[in-house]
Design an enzyme around this catalytic site. Structure first.
Site, PDB file in Angstrom:
ATOM      1  N   GLY A 136       0.861  -1.182   0.000  1.00 14.96           N
ATOM      2  CA  GLY A 136       0.000   0.000   0.000  1.00 14.96           C
ATOM      3  C   GLY A 136       0.896   1.230   0.000  1.00 14.96           C
ATOM      4  N   ASP A 139       1.932  -2.169  -4.500  1.00 12.04           N
ATOM      5  CA  ASP A 139       0.611  -1.520  -4.550  1.00 12.04           C
ATOM      6  C   ASP A 139      -0.120  -2.072  -5.760  1.00 12.04           C
ATOM      7  OD1 ASP A 139      -0.501   1.433  -3.240  1.00 12.04           O
ATOM      8  OD2 ASP A 139      -1.524   0.646  -5.018  1.00 12.04           O
ATOM      9  N   ARG A 167     -13.820   5.005  11.709  1.00 12.72           N
ATOM     10  CA  ARG A 167     -12.908   3.936  11.300  1.00 12.72           C
ATOM     11  C   ARG A 167     -13.691   2.634  11.135  1.00 12.72           C
ATOM     12  NH1 ARG A 167      -9.646   6.561  15.247  1.00 12.72           N
ATOM     13  NH2 ARG A 167      -7.907   7.632  14.290  1.00 12.72           N
ATOM     14  N   SER A 179      -7.667 -10.494  -0.075  1.00  8.38           N
ATOM     15  CA  SER A 179      -6.836 -10.731  -1.261  1.00  8.38           C
ATOM     16  C   SER A 179      -5.344 -10.567  -0.945  1.00  8.38           C
ATOM     17  CB  SER A 179      -7.266  -9.817  -2.421  1.00  8.38           C
ATOM     18  OG  SER A 179      -6.942  -8.477  -2.133  1.00  8.38           O
ATOM     19  N   ALA A 183      -3.432  -0.427   8.269  1.00  5.60           N
ATOM     20  CA  ALA A 183      -4.715  -0.020   7.665  1.00  5.60           C
ATOM     21  C   ALA A 183      -5.824  -0.101   8.716  1.00  5.60           C
ATOM     22  CB  ALA A 183      -5.036  -0.923   6.479  1.00  5.60           C
ATOM     23  N   PRO A 220     -10.031  -0.387   9.994  1.00  2.86           N
ATOM     24  CA  PRO A 220      -9.852  -0.293  11.451  1.00  2.86           C
ATOM     25  C   PRO A 220      -8.793  -1.293  11.913  1.00  2.86           C
ATOM     26  CG  PRO A 220     -11.959  -1.310  10.921  1.00  2.86           C
ATOM     27  CD  PRO A 220     -11.315  -0.991   9.618  1.00  2.86           C
ATOM     28  N   VAL A 221      -7.730  -0.760  12.470  1.00  2.00           N
ATOM     29  CA  VAL A 221      -6.513  -1.550  12.643  1.00  2.00           C
ATOM     30  C   VAL A 221      -6.718  -2.759  13.566  1.00  2.00           C
ATOM     31  CG1 VAL A 221      -5.529  -0.132  14.507  1.00  2.00           C
ATOM     32  CG2 VAL A 221      -4.002  -1.340  12.952  1.00  2.00           C
ATOM     33  N   ASP A 262      -1.923   7.180  18.802  1.00  2.71           N
ATOM     34  CA  ASP A 262      -2.766   7.902  19.764  1.00  2.71           C
ATOM     35  C   ASP A 262      -1.963   8.231  21.030  1.00  2.71           C
ATOM     36  OD1 ASP A 262      -5.767   6.730  18.626  1.00  2.71           O
ATOM     37  OD2 ASP A 262      -3.952   5.545  18.327  1.00  2.71           O
ATOM     38  N   ARG A 318       0.182  11.115  20.364  1.00  2.00           N
ATOM     39  CA  ARG A 318      -0.619  12.351  20.424  1.00  2.00           C
ATOM     40  C   ARG A 318      -0.877  12.739  21.882  1.00  2.00           C
ATOM     41  NH1 ARG A 318      -4.569  10.111  15.646  1.00  2.00           N
ATOM     42  NH2 ARG A 318      -3.500  11.119  13.893  1.00  2.00           N
ATOM     43  N   HIS A 377      -8.161   1.469  18.622  1.00  2.00           N
ATOM     44  CA  HIS A 377      -7.631   2.662  17.957  1.00  2.00           C
ATOM     45  C   HIS A 377      -8.852   3.296  17.295  1.00  2.00           C
ATOM     46  CE1 HIS A 377      -5.455   5.361  15.346  1.00  2.00           C
ATOM     47  NE2 HIS A 377      -5.866   4.745  14.262  1.00  2.00           N
TER      48      HIS A 377
HETATM   49  N1  LIG Z   1      -3.274   2.888  12.162  1.00  2.00           N
HETATM   50  C1  LIG Z   1      -3.222   4.211  12.117  1.00  2.00           C
HETATM   51  O1  LIG Z   1      -2.909   4.862  13.147  1.00  2.00           O
HETATM   52  C2  LIG Z   1      -3.540   4.908  10.820  1.00  2.00           C
HETATM   53  C3  LIG Z   1      -3.276   6.268  10.637  1.00  2.00           C
HETATM   54  C4  LIG Z   1      -3.605   6.849   9.425  1.00  2.00           C
HETATM   55  C5  LIG Z   1      -4.209   6.095   8.435  1.00  2.00           C
HETATM   56  N2  LIG Z   1      -4.462   4.784   8.634  1.00  2.00           N
HETATM   57  C6  LIG Z   1      -5.089   3.914   7.629  1.00  2.00           C
HETATM   58  O2  LIG Z   1      -4.130   3.534   6.649  1.00  2.00           O
HETATM   59  C7  LIG Z   1      -4.835   3.146   5.455  1.00  2.00           C
HETATM   60  C8  LIG Z   1      -4.212   3.830   4.255  1.00  2.00           C
HETATM   61  O3  LIG Z   1      -4.475   5.210   4.318  1.00  2.00           O
HETATM   62  P1  LIG Z   1      -3.952   6.186   3.157  1.00  2.00           P
HETATM   63  O4  LIG Z   1      -4.299   7.559   3.587  1.00  2.00           O
HETATM   64  O5  LIG Z   1      -2.566   5.826   2.799  1.00  2.00           O
HETATM   65  O6  LIG Z   1      -4.929   5.749   1.959  1.00  2.00           O
HETATM   66  P2  LIG Z   1      -4.603   5.902   0.385  1.00  2.00           P
HETATM   67  O7  LIG Z   1      -5.918   5.749  -0.296  1.00  2.00           O
HETATM   68  O8  LIG Z   1      -3.786   7.116   0.140  1.00  2.00           O
HETATM   69  O9  LIG Z   1      -3.676   4.642   0.066  1.00  2.00           O
HETATM   70  C9  LIG Z   1      -4.135   3.336   0.034  1.00  2.00           C
HETATM   71  C10 LIG Z   1      -3.260   2.603  -0.966  1.00  2.00           C
HETATM   72  O10 LIG Z   1      -3.618   1.228  -0.902  1.00  2.00           O
HETATM   73  C11 LIG Z   1      -3.577   0.727  -2.236  1.00  2.00           C
HETATM   74  N3  LIG Z   1      -4.391  -0.463  -2.341  1.00  2.00           N
HETATM   75  C12 LIG Z   1      -5.746  -0.575  -2.322  1.00  2.00           C
HETATM   76  N4  LIG Z   1      -6.125  -1.851  -2.485  1.00  2.00           N
HETATM   77  C13 LIG Z   1      -4.981  -2.580  -2.609  1.00  2.00           C
HETATM   78  C14 LIG Z   1      -4.712  -3.942  -2.805  1.00  2.00           C
HETATM   79  N5  LIG Z   1      -5.699  -4.839  -2.912  1.00  2.00           N
HETATM   80  N6  LIG Z   1      -3.423  -4.325  -2.909  1.00  2.00           N
HETATM   81  C15 LIG Z   1      -2.416  -3.438  -2.814  1.00  2.00           C
HETATM   82  N7  LIG Z   1      -2.613  -2.121  -2.618  1.00  2.00           N
HETATM   83  C16 LIG Z   1      -3.882  -1.700  -2.519  1.00  2.00           C
HETATM   84  C17 LIG Z   1      -4.113   1.892  -3.078  1.00  2.00           C
HETATM   85  O11 LIG Z   1      -3.755   1.758  -4.443  1.00  2.00           O
HETATM   86  C18 LIG Z   1      -3.458   3.086  -2.397  1.00  2.00           C
HETATM   87  O12 LIG Z   1      -2.211   3.417  -2.978  1.00  2.00           O
HETATM   88  C19 LIG Z   1      -6.303   3.512   5.683  1.00  2.00           C
HETATM   89  O13 LIG Z   1      -7.016   2.369   6.088  1.00  2.00           O
HETATM   90  C20 LIG Z   1      -6.223   4.515   6.823  1.00  2.00           C
HETATM   91  O14 LIG Z   1      -7.427   4.616   7.568  1.00  2.00           O
HETATM   92  C21 LIG Z   1      -4.117   4.167   9.798  1.00  2.00           C
END
Ligand SMILES: NC(=O)c1ccc[n+]([C@@H]2O[C@H](COP(=O)([O-])OP(=O)(O)OC[C@H]3O[C@@H](n4cnc5c(N)ncnc54)[C@H](O)[C@@H]3O)[C@@H](O)[C@H]2O)c1
Length: 315
Positions: A13, A38, A91, A104, A122, A124-125, A151, A154, A178
């Site tokens: 990702g 990705d 989330r 997948s 990713a 909801p973690v 968190d 923060r 989270h």
């Molecule tokens: N855990 C945390 O503290 C925290 C903090 C911020 C964001 N997040 C989470 O992280 C995730 C990503 O956020 P983002 O802002 O980077 O989103 P984004 O949309 O910018 O990026 C997601 C990426 O995943 C790729 N992707 C989608 N399906 C895929 C697949 N099947 N195989 C491979 N790649 C795939 C997309 O092409 C894209 O590049 C979200 O779920 C977001 O909520 C978590």
């Protein structure tokens, strides 16, 4: 079966969070090889090139776009792939969409990589960490989520601002989900061993309940506020990913509030949520069940119940 390369990380990702994490990992000097994966191959290639162009100012390493086969020997696989949180979306709203994506991705990772650590980011973690543990078949110590590491950062930052001290001297945890049901473990919070309320008084703050509620609410709503203003959050989580990878690769046995499957502490079982845990080269090496007030224990159980209901519906 490929044996692990201790100096290799894979990032699945390459959106805001994946690319910011890859950048932070490049700067960390922890790894000498990084593969970016990705579904949008161009995006992975673009990020690999862009981040590589910083290497003359950092430490040599190989950064490239690849496929799951290339993650076979990665010591850590960081999974950020998934849809991002939209303004106004919780989330937990994301859950079904992202579980579908995990169905997948995770079996593909596990097909090639048998020994690495899966670090789930990713959202909801907590739900996705549980799903990843089940879908990968990996032992639970090797599948955990970034949980409330962000968190907690923060929380420390805001307490540092409130008390006008270095946030690194603040010892305090956000625990549980989270997300919206997370808990600020105020009763165990301290500044270099001094209980938080005593330290607050030293710094001229006497309304503990009011400060606690204000800071805890601010932590909880941070992501919503940032998403409202700039569409996504990524620098804070990137630094959290870097910190967790550091604890793993350097076998630091650091205590971090990562999300992992619980087994009975505080009556919570068979659900992933965040509690402080020892993190080292073997992943989650032990739970650290900190002391909680009765009110915090109840809130933690309620957080677990919330997550369990979502999990029942979605997975
Ligand atoms: N855990 C945390 O503290 C925290 C903090 C911020 C964001 N997040 C989470 O992280 C995730 C990503 O956020 P983002 O802002 O980077 O989103 P984004 O949309 O910018 O990026 C997601 C990426 O995943 C790729 N992707 C989608 N399906 C895929 C697949 N099947 N195989 C491979 N790649 C795939 C997309 O092409 C894209 O590049 C979200 O779920 C977001 O909520 C978590």
């Amino acid at each position: 079966m490929a044996s692990l390369n201790e100096r290799k990380v894979a990032v699945v990702g390459c959106g805001f969070v994946g690319s910011a994490s890859a950048f932070a990992l490049m700067e960390s000097g922890l790894f000498s090889e990084m593969v970016l994966i990705d579904v949008n191959k161009d995006k992975a290639e673009g990020e690999a090139l862009d981040i590589s162009h910083g290497l003359p100012f950092a430490k040599p390493m190989s950064i490239y776009a690849g496929d799951y086969k290339d993650a076979a020997d990665a010591a850590v696989v960081v999974v950020t792939a998934g849809a991002g949180q939209k303004p106004g979306e919780t989330r937990l709203d994301l859950v079904k969409k992202n579980i579908g994506i995990f169905k997948s991705i995770i079996p593909e990772i596990a097909k090639y990589n048998k020994e690495g650590i899966l670090l789930i980011v990713a959202n909801p973690v907590d739900i996705l960490t549980y799903a990843a543990a089940k879908l990968s078949g990996f032992p639970e110590n090797r599948v955990f989520g970034s949980g409330t590491v962000l968190d907690t950062a923060r929380f420390k930052y805001l307490l540092g601002e409130h008390l006008d001290i270095d946030s690194r001297s603040v010892h305090a945890f956000i625990i549980g989900e989270h997300g919206d049901s997370e808990i600020a473990a105020w009763s165990s919070a301290n500044v270099s061993g001094i209980p938080i309320n005593d330290f607050c008084e030293m710094r001229g703050h006497f309304e503990h309940e009011k400060s606690m509620n204000k800071i805890a609410e601010n932590v909880k709503n941070s992501a919503y506020g940032i998403i409202e203003k700039k569409g996504a959050t990524y620098y804070g989580i990137a630094m959290s990913v870097r910190r967790i990878c550091e604890a793993i690769i350097r076998d630091e046995k650091s205590i971090l509030p990562i999300s992992s499957i619980q087994h009975g502490d505080f009556g919570i079982d068979d659900i992933a949520l965040s509690m402080p845990a020892i993190v080292g080269r073997n992943g989650v090496e032990g739970a650290v069940p900190i002391k909680l007030s009765d009110q915090e224990k109840e809130a933690l159980k309620a957080s677990a119940t919330t997550l369990k209901e979502v999990l029942k519906e979605a997975f």
